[in-house]
Structures are given as structure tokens and as C-alpha cells.
Design an enzyme around this catalytic site. Structure first.
Site, PDB file in Angstrom:
ATOM      1  N   GLY A  46       0.831  -1.196   0.000  1.00 48.82           N
ATOM      2  CA  GLY A  46       0.000   0.000   0.000  1.00 48.82           C
ATOM      3  C   GLY A  46       0.861   1.240   0.000  1.00 48.82           C
ATOM      4  O   GLY A  46       2.028   1.198   0.428  1.00 48.82           O
ATOM      5  N   GLN A  51       2.935   9.880   1.511  1.00 50.44           N
ATOM      6  CA  GLN A  51       4.278   9.292   1.593  1.00 50.44           C
ATOM      7  C   GLN A  51       5.192   9.731   0.454  1.00 50.44           C
ATOM      8  O   GLN A  51       6.411   9.592   0.537  1.00 50.44           O
ATOM      9  CB  GLN A  51       4.176   7.766   1.594  1.00 50.44           C
ATOM     10  CG  GLN A  51       3.535   7.207   2.852  1.00 50.44           C
ATOM     11  CD  GLN A  51       3.374   5.713   2.747  1.00 50.44           C
ATOM     12  OE1 GLN A  51       2.397   5.229   2.202  1.00 50.44           O
ATOM     13  NE2 GLN A  51       4.355   4.975   3.236  1.00 50.44           N
ATOM     14  N   CYS A  91       5.908  -0.427   7.089  1.00 46.44           N
ATOM     15  CA  CYS A  91       5.558   0.750   6.305  1.00 46.44           C
ATOM     16  C   CYS A  91       6.760   1.157   5.463  1.00 46.44           C
ATOM     17  O   CYS A  91       7.882   1.156   5.958  1.00 46.44           O
ATOM     18  CB  CYS A  91       5.169   1.879   7.260  1.00 46.44           C
ATOM     19  SG  CYS A  91       4.744   3.419   6.434  1.00 46.44           S
ATOM     20  N   LEU A  92       6.511   1.506   4.220  1.00 49.87           N
ATOM     21  CA  LEU A  92       7.609   1.923   3.337  1.00 49.87           C
ATOM     22  C   LEU A  92       8.275   3.202   3.846  1.00 49.87           C
ATOM     23  O   LEU A  92       9.424   3.479   3.496  1.00 49.87           O
ATOM     24  CB  LEU A  92       7.105   2.121   1.904  1.00 49.87           C
ATOM     25  CG  LEU A  92       6.607   0.847   1.209  1.00 49.87           C
ATOM     26  CD1 LEU A  92       6.040   1.176  -0.164  1.00 49.87           C
ATOM     27  CD2 LEU A  92       7.723  -0.185   1.102  1.00 49.87           C
ATOM     28  N   HIS A 133      -4.431   1.572   7.530  1.00 56.00           N
ATOM     29  CA  HIS A 133      -3.054   2.100   7.645  1.00 56.00           C
ATOM     30  C   HIS A 133      -2.852   3.254   6.654  1.00 56.00           C
ATOM     31  O   HIS A 133      -2.294   4.298   7.013  1.00 56.00           O
ATOM     32  CB  HIS A 133      -2.095   0.930   7.365  1.00 56.00           C
ATOM     33  CG  HIS A 133      -0.642   1.285   7.331  1.00 56.00           C
ATOM     34  ND1 HIS A 133       0.291   0.718   8.173  1.00 56.00           N
ATOM     35  CD2 HIS A 133       0.063   2.120   6.520  1.00 56.00           C
ATOM     36  CE1 HIS A 133       1.495   1.210   7.892  1.00 56.00           C
ATOM     37  NE2 HIS A 133       1.390   2.059   6.890  1.00 56.00           N
ATOM     38  N   GLU A 134      -3.334   3.080   5.414  1.00 53.60           N
ATOM     39  CA  GLU A 134      -3.128   4.121   4.393  1.00 53.60           C
ATOM     40  C   GLU A 134      -3.983   5.364   4.673  1.00 53.60           C
ATOM     41  O   GLU A 134      -3.524   6.489   4.446  1.00 53.60           O
ATOM     42  CB  GLU A 134      -3.408   3.578   2.992  1.00 53.60           C
ATOM     43  CG  GLU A 134      -2.551   2.388   2.562  1.00 53.60           C
ATOM     44  CD  GLU A 134      -1.069   2.567   2.791  1.00 53.60           C
ATOM     45  OE1 GLU A 134      -0.581   3.709   2.737  1.00 53.60           O
ATOM     46  OE2 GLU A 134      -0.385   1.551   3.049  1.00 53.60           O
ATOM     47  N   HIS A 137      -2.270   7.527   7.042  1.00 54.51           N
ATOM     48  CA  HIS A 137      -1.252   8.379   6.404  1.00 54.51           C
ATOM     49  C   HIS A 137      -1.882   9.687   5.916  1.00 54.51           C
ATOM     50  O   HIS A 137      -1.302  10.761   6.079  1.00 54.51           O
ATOM     51  CB  HIS A 137      -0.605   7.678   5.209  1.00 54.51           C
ATOM     52  CG  HIS A 137       0.529   6.762   5.557  1.00 54.51           C
ATOM     53  ND1 HIS A 137       1.640   7.172   6.244  1.00 54.51           N
ATOM     54  CD2 HIS A 137       0.723   5.444   5.286  1.00 54.51           C
ATOM     55  CE1 HIS A 137       2.476   6.147   6.387  1.00 54.51           C
ATOM     56  NE2 HIS A 137       1.941   5.081   5.815  1.00 54.51           N
TER      57      HIS A 137
HETATM   58 NI    NI Z   1       2.694   3.141   5.650  1.00 55.19          NI
END
Ligand code: NI
Length: 167
Positions: A46, A51, A91-92, A133-134, A137
Site C-alpha cells: 500500500g 508518503q 511501512c515503506l 493504515h493508508e 497516512h
Molecule cells: Ni505506511
């Protein structure tokens, strides 16, 4: 298409609140395509526009094994949720860190497609976790903020050290 660079925690830009998208135009579609390419290349399941330092309400997710179920959600809103599930998340934007987070087990989401049409969908399991989660963000929240203060301090120090070493 282009690979986008991903902000890393504790970058303060990860805490900006994203604005709703009024018109789904070519610029939004291009960003969505670039975000998908960036997510698959990472690889991740995701990615939120926040991000990649674009503060509009756009997320891409694909939790399928074969990476052939791309979902792009514009202005996603959770309209209903129930149950509780604990998942180890990563998470990226927080590379190398994984920890358990408690979230709703099932959600109902309202969003727009890339063609601008509104739709609703239900999700559970990993997909539900990923969408929550997204959306966090987009609200300026990174998953480590669910962890203890001490853990957050350790993660912050570790990532700052990594960033320094990479320079
Ligand atoms: Ni993330």
C-alpha cells in the site's frame, strides 16, 4: 510512469493532513499510476500520496499474492467498522521496523474510482488493515504512533542514524 521518492519517518511532512480531491483529472490519474509503480517496485502492499509528499486524499493498495489486484481509492472514508484484529505492520516510510497494531477487523469504505464514480466496498483481513493504515497516512498518522513512547523514541533514533549513514 515514474518512480517517486518515499518520505521516511520522522520526516515532519508525514504529519501533514491531506486535502480532498475535487476533480479526478489526468494529473491525479498520473500520480495514481506513478504511486502504483512505486509501491510495486518497493515492494509494498500500500502507498498513500502523503508518503510521496503529495498531500491529497489518494491511496493505492494491492494485498494479492500475484500483485494483480490494484485498488486506487480517492477520498476514502471508513463509514462502518467492527471487530478487532492485531497485525504485525510495516511501512515503506519506516523501513525495517515491524510491530503489532490493533485495528478494526472489518470495515466498509466509501471512495471514488479513477473515473470519478463513487462506490462502497467491504474489506476484512489484510486488506482492511492496509486500507486503515493508508487512510491514517492521509490524516498525518504513521503506524509507529500506536506504539509506546519508548518504542517511538528508539525507532526515531534508529531511522535518523540510518539517514545520516546514507548521506
Ligand atoms: Ni505506511
Amino acid at each position: 510512469m515514474a518512480l517517486l521518492s518515499i518520505l521516511h519517518y520522522p520526516d515532519p511532512r508525514l504529519h501533514k493532513v491531506a486535502q480532498p480531491i475535487d476533480a479526478v483529472d489526468d494529473a491525479v490519474r498520473q500520480l495514481a499510476a506513478d504511486m502504483a509503480e512505486t509501491m510495486y517496485a518497493a515492494p509494498g502492499v500500500g502507498l498513500a500520496a502523503t508518503q510521496v509528499d503529495r498531500h491529497i486524499r489518494l491511496i493505492v493498495v494491492d494485498v494479492s499474492e500475484d500483485k494483480d489486484r490494484l485498488m486506487t481509492l480517492i477520498n476514502p472514508v471508513i463509514v462502518d467498522k467492527d471487530g478487532e484484529t492485531v497485525h504485525e505492520e510495516g511501512c515503506l516510510s519506516v523501513p525495517g521496523i515491524y510491530d503489532k497494531v490493533t485495528r478494526a477487523e472489518r470495515i466498509r469504505v466509501r471512495a471514488r474510482h479513477l473515473d470519478g464514480r463513487e462506490f462502497e466496498m467491504e474489506a476484512d483481513g489484510l486488506l482492511a488493515v492496509c486500507i486503515q493504515h493508508e487512510i491514517d497516512h492521509l490524516n498525518g498518522k504513521v503506524f509507529v504512533e500506536y506504539l509506546s513512547r519508548l518504542k517511538q523514541q528508539r525507532i526515531r533514533a534508529k531511522l535518523l542514524k540510518q539517514a545520516k549513514e546514507a548521506m
